[in-house]
Design a protein around this motif. Structure first.
Motif, PDB file in Angstrom:
ATOM      1  N   GLN A 192      19.032  42.777   6.461  1.00 36.72           N
ATOM      2  CA  GLN A 192      19.495  41.798   7.444  1.00 36.72           C
ATOM      3  C   GLN A 192      18.431  40.697   7.502  1.00 36.72           C
ATOM      4  O   GLN A 192      17.264  40.980   7.740  1.00 36.72           O
ATOM      5  CB  GLN A 192      19.664  42.447   8.813  1.00 36.72           C
ATOM      6  CG  GLN A 192      20.301  41.512   9.833  1.00 36.72           C
ATOM      7  CD  GLN A 192      20.498  42.200  11.182  1.00 36.72           C
ATOM      8  OE1 GLN A 192      19.590  42.239  12.002  1.00 36.72           O
ATOM      9  NE2 GLN A 192      21.688  42.739  11.403  1.00 36.72           N
ATOM     10  N   VAL A 193      18.873  39.457   7.232  1.00 40.58           N
ATOM     11  CA  VAL A 193      17.909  38.358   7.184  1.00 40.58           C
ATOM     12  C   VAL A 193      18.189  37.365   8.303  1.00 40.58           C
ATOM     13  O   VAL A 193      19.327  37.191   8.743  1.00 40.58           O
ATOM     14  CB  VAL A 193      17.951  37.623   5.818  1.00 40.58           C
ATOM     15  CG1 VAL A 193      17.549  38.559   4.694  1.00 40.58           C
ATOM     16  CG2 VAL A 193      19.324  37.018   5.553  1.00 40.58           C
ATOM     17  N   ASN A 194      17.117  36.733   8.760  1.00 33.94           N
ATOM     18  CA  ASN A 194      17.212  35.623   9.707  1.00 33.94           C
ATOM     19  C   ASN A 194      16.942  34.360   8.896  1.00 33.94           C
ATOM     20  O   ASN A 194      15.918  34.268   8.213  1.00 33.94           O
ATOM     21  CB  ASN A 194      16.188  35.787  10.826  1.00 33.94           C
ATOM     22  CG  ASN A 194      16.282  34.678  11.856  1.00 33.94           C
ATOM     23  OD1 ASN A 194      15.822  33.562  11.615  1.00 33.94           O
ATOM     24  ND2 ASN A 194      16.833  34.999  13.007  1.00 33.94           N
ATOM     25  N   LEU A 195      17.856  33.389   8.956  1.00 30.91           N
ATOM     26  CA  LEU A 195      17.720  32.229   8.081  1.00 30.91           C
ATOM     27  C   LEU A 195      18.171  30.936   8.746  1.00 30.91           C
ATOM     28  O   LEU A 195      18.947  30.952   9.712  1.00 30.91           O
ATOM     29  CB  LEU A 195      18.514  32.440   6.794  1.00 30.91           C
ATOM     30  CG  LEU A 195      20.053  32.371   6.841  1.00 30.91           C
ATOM     31  CD1 LEU A 195      20.618  32.198   5.458  1.00 30.91           C
ATOM     32  CD2 LEU A 195      20.661  33.607   7.488  1.00 30.91           C
ATOM     33  N   ASP A 196      17.654  29.828   8.206  1.00 33.64           N
ATOM     34  CA  ASP A 196      18.144  28.486   8.539  1.00 33.64           C
ATOM     35  C   ASP A 196      18.874  27.971   7.299  1.00 33.64           C
ATOM     36  O   ASP A 196      18.485  28.284   6.164  1.00 33.64           O
ATOM     37  CB  ASP A 196      16.993  27.521   8.852  1.00 33.64           C
ATOM     38  CG  ASP A 196      16.107  28.004   9.994  1.00 33.64           C
ATOM     39  OD1 ASP A 196      16.610  28.783  10.826  1.00 33.64           O
ATOM     40  OD2 ASP A 196      14.936  27.596  10.025  1.00 33.64           O
ATOM     41  N   TYR A 197      19.933  27.201   7.493  1.00 38.27           N
ATOM     42  CA  TYR A 197      20.598  26.611   6.331  1.00 38.27           C
ATOM     43  C   TYR A 197      21.189  25.257   6.692  1.00 38.27           C
ATOM     44  O   TYR A 197      21.543  24.987   7.839  1.00 38.27           O
ATOM     45  CB  TYR A 197      21.664  27.539   5.754  1.00 38.27           C
ATOM     46  CG  TYR A 197      22.800  27.878   6.696  1.00 38.27           C
ATOM     47  CD1 TYR A 197      23.892  27.028   6.879  1.00 38.27           C
ATOM     48  CD2 TYR A 197      22.787  29.089   7.396  1.00 38.27           C
ATOM     49  CE1 TYR A 197      24.923  27.369   7.730  1.00 38.27           C
ATOM     50  CE2 TYR A 197      23.811  29.428   8.261  1.00 38.27           C
ATOM     51  CZ  TYR A 197      24.886  28.564   8.413  1.00 38.27           C
ATOM     52  OH  TYR A 197      25.907  28.899   9.263  1.00 38.27           O
ATOM     53  N   SER A 198      21.286  24.432   5.665  1.00 31.98           N
ATOM     54  CA  SER A 198      21.875  23.107   5.825  1.00 31.98           C
ATOM     55  C   SER A 198      22.698  22.807   4.577  1.00 31.98           C
ATOM     56  O   SER A 198      22.154  22.755   3.466  1.00 31.98           O
ATOM     57  CB  SER A 198      20.782  22.045   6.006  1.00 31.98           C
ATOM     58  OG  SER A 198      21.346  20.753   6.073  1.00 31.98           O
ATOM     59  N   GLY A 199      24.021  22.654   4.746  1.00 28.94           N
ATOM     60  CA  GLY A 199      24.910  22.457   3.614  1.00 28.94           C
ATOM     61  C   GLY A 199      25.326  21.009   3.425  1.00 28.94           C
ATOM     62  O   GLY A 199      25.472  20.258   4.389  1.00 28.94           O
ATOM     63  N   LYS A 200      25.514  20.632   2.155  1.00 27.12           N
ATOM     64  CA  LYS A 200      25.977  19.282   1.836  1.00 27.12           C
ATOM     65  C   LYS A 200      27.020  19.336   0.726  1.00 27.12           C
ATOM     66  O   LYS A 200      26.948  20.181  -0.172  1.00 27.12           O
ATOM     67  CB  LYS A 200      24.804  18.406   1.389  1.00 27.12           C
ATOM     68  CG  LYS A 200      23.775  18.126   2.477  1.00 27.12           C
ATOM     69  CD  LYS A 200      22.649  17.239   1.967  1.00 27.12           C
ATOM     70  CE  LYS A 200      21.631  16.968   3.069  1.00 27.12           C
ATOM     71  NZ  LYS A 200      20.505  16.111   2.592  1.00 27.12           N
ATOM     72  N   VAL A 201      27.986  18.432   0.820  1.00 28.28           N
ATOM     73  CA  VAL A 201      28.986  18.244  -0.230  1.00 28.28           C
ATOM     74  C   VAL A 201      28.869  16.807  -0.714  1.00 28.28           C
ATOM     75  O   VAL A 201      28.926  15.879   0.102  1.00 28.28           O
ATOM     76  CB  VAL A 201      30.413  18.526   0.293  1.00 28.28           C
ATOM     77  CG1 VAL A 201      31.458  18.104  -0.745  1.00 28.28           C
ATOM     78  CG2 VAL A 201      30.581  20.001   0.621  1.00 28.28           C
ATOM     79  N   ASP A 202      28.661  16.631  -2.008  1.00 26.49           N
ATOM     80  CA  ASP A 202      28.438  15.294  -2.581  1.00 26.49           C
ATOM     81  C   ASP A 202      27.266  14.592  -1.890  1.00 26.49           C
ATOM     82  O   ASP A 202      27.289  13.378  -1.656  1.00 26.49           O
ATOM     83  CB  ASP A 202      29.702  14.426  -2.473  1.00 26.49           C
ATOM     84  CG  ASP A 202      30.868  15.005  -3.263  1.00 26.49           C
ATOM     85  OD1 ASP A 202      30.611  15.632  -4.305  1.00 26.49           O
ATOM     86  OD2 ASP A 202      32.024  14.837  -2.828  1.00 26.49           O
ATOM     87  N   GLY A 203      26.262  15.403  -1.513  1.00 27.05           N
ATOM     88  CA  GLY A 203      25.065  14.843  -0.896  1.00 27.05           C
ATOM     89  C   GLY A 203      25.183  14.511   0.572  1.00 27.05           C
ATOM     90  O   GLY A 203      24.242  13.994   1.176  1.00 27.05           O
TER      91      GLY A 203
END
Length: 430
Positions: free
Chosen positions: A167-178
């Protein structure tokens, strides 16, 4: 009021004959209700005489409104005099039936009514008894696994990289075509590797990352993704691992039994679990027998059910479904968007269930009437008390809040219990 009635299956046609003098009164009322709509030079609005309006706009100016007023009153009076008639849809005037002459006006109201039918056999039936499911060792093991899961603890890991099952604790930020997209950014989210909670391929790429490490994860949104603008699109998620924990399950031993139950040994605890499962399977079998009995009784009575009754039941199911969606933060339009379904699809999915529900209700009501079953005061109070306990209230507090419609619900439940008791008494399950 003069009328004749003719019934064909579930359609009742009531033909009303209105004497000329009675019609004149309805025509006058229609004029009084509508005279304010007309402007005629030389007269104040709402004060134009009836004959002037009829000369200007035609003799039958108020006919339709008078017919509507008359039909409402005559139909209501008809129902008062014919208590056995139970409409299941709104009435409609048959346009082809309308006639007007120097004797008066004749018209017919058509309405769908509750079906008439003869009860089939509901006593003296024999239903094959359902054998309760046998308790297997795997059933007990499955229950123990659930208890272990509920009592698991998570241990922080600092000396290795992410592995499958962590089980991980994470931050994420997604982009499509930048470009960042709505819902694609979060901080301190918890994710179990291998749970397939995220987009396919996302979790697998986290394996091997260390605490504090940042990595770009490449994925592709599914072609059937709920957000139209993201369907089938490749995306890049910049991910940082904040922490790693692993689930630690308690050992299955006597100490475990003492911690989670009233028993001092694992053997005794397992025996109790086995008994509880056996009791549950026995009740499942009883319910199955009860359902078979009900289905047999209902199937023995053939009914030509009006489509209006089925549609009304479907309406109720749809409203219940909307209510359930609201608890998930959705509305029906969002649901249609995510699933590519339409209201017609939903209604068709409910149709068979609605037909069975209406069929069962009609048969039950007829048996209740035939057997003169009633809800006893004590039985109703028991139902109310049981419900009050479920919601954490007392009988006294809860009963004070009850409206007449609420009390009718509990009375209906009590009658249904009496009906089921009667069916089980008068039939054999063996």
């Amino acid at each position: 009021m003069k009328y004749t009635q003719n019934r064909e299956k579930n359609t009742l046609t009531i033909t009303f004959k209105v004497a000329l003098e009675d019609w004149a009164a309805f025509d006058r009322r229609a004029y009084e209700q509508n005279k304010g709509k007309y402007n005629v030079p030389g007269f104040r609005k709402g004060h134009v005489p009836k004959n002037v309006l009829e000369q200007r706009y035609g003799k039958g100016l108020f006919f339709e409104d008078a017919l509507y007023i008359c039909a409402q009153e005559y139909y209501s009076e008809f129902l008062d005099k014919n208590k056995g008639v139970e409409p299941v849809a709104r009435p409609a005037i048959d346009d082809k039936s309308i006639k007007s002459d120097d004797k008066g006006v004749t018209f017919a109201v058509v309405v769908t009514v509750r079906p008439e039918f003869t009860l089939g056999q509901y006593k003296g039936l024999t239903i094959a008894k359902t054998a309760p499911q046998k308790v297997k060792t795997s059933d007990v093991d499955a229950e123990l696994s659930k208890v272990r899961e509920r009592n698991a603890r998570f241990i922080e890991v600092t000396d290795r990289a992410v592995q499958d099952g962590d089980q991980v604790n994470l931050d994420y930020s997604g982009k499509v075509d930048g470009v960042a997209f709505e819902g694609g950014t979060a901080e301190k989210q918890t994710l179990t590797i291998g749970s397939h909670t995220f987009i396919e391929g996302f979790e697998e790429q986290l394996v091997g990352m260390n605490i504090g490490e940042t990595r770009d994860i490449n994925v592709t949104f599914p072609a059937e993704y709920h957000a139209e603008e993201l369907k089938g699109k490749p995306a890049v998620f910049t991910v940082k691992i904040n922490g790693i924990t692993v689930k630690e399950l308690p050992e299955l031993d006597d100490e475990f039994a003492k911690d989670v139950s009233e028993f001092s040994t694992l053997k005794d605890y397992k025996a109790d679990i086995k008994k509880s499962i056996a009791d549950r399977y026995a009740k499942d079998a009883e319910r199955a027998d009860e359902n078979k009995l009900i289905e047999t009784v209902v199937e023995n009575t053939k009914i030509d059910i009006p489509v209006e009754m089925i549609e009304e039941q479907i309406d109720q199911y749809v409203e219940d479904f909307k209510y359930q969606l609201s608890y998930q933060g959705l509305n029906i339009d969002s649901y249609f968007k995510y699933t590519d379904k339409t209201m017609s699809d939903i209604r068709e999915e409910y149709r068979n269930r609605a037909e069975k529900s209406v069929h069962t209700r009609l048969v039950f009501e007829e048996i209740v009437k035939a057997e003169k079953l009633k809800a006893g005061k004590k039985a109703v109070e028991a139902k109310i008390k049981a419900y009050a306990e479920q919601i954490g209230s007392t009988y006294e507090e809860f009963s004070k809040q009850l409206q007449d419609s609420d009390r009718y619900y509990f009375e209906n439940q009590a009658v249904t219990d009496s009906l089921l008791d009667l069916l089980k008494k008068e039939n054999t399950i063996a």
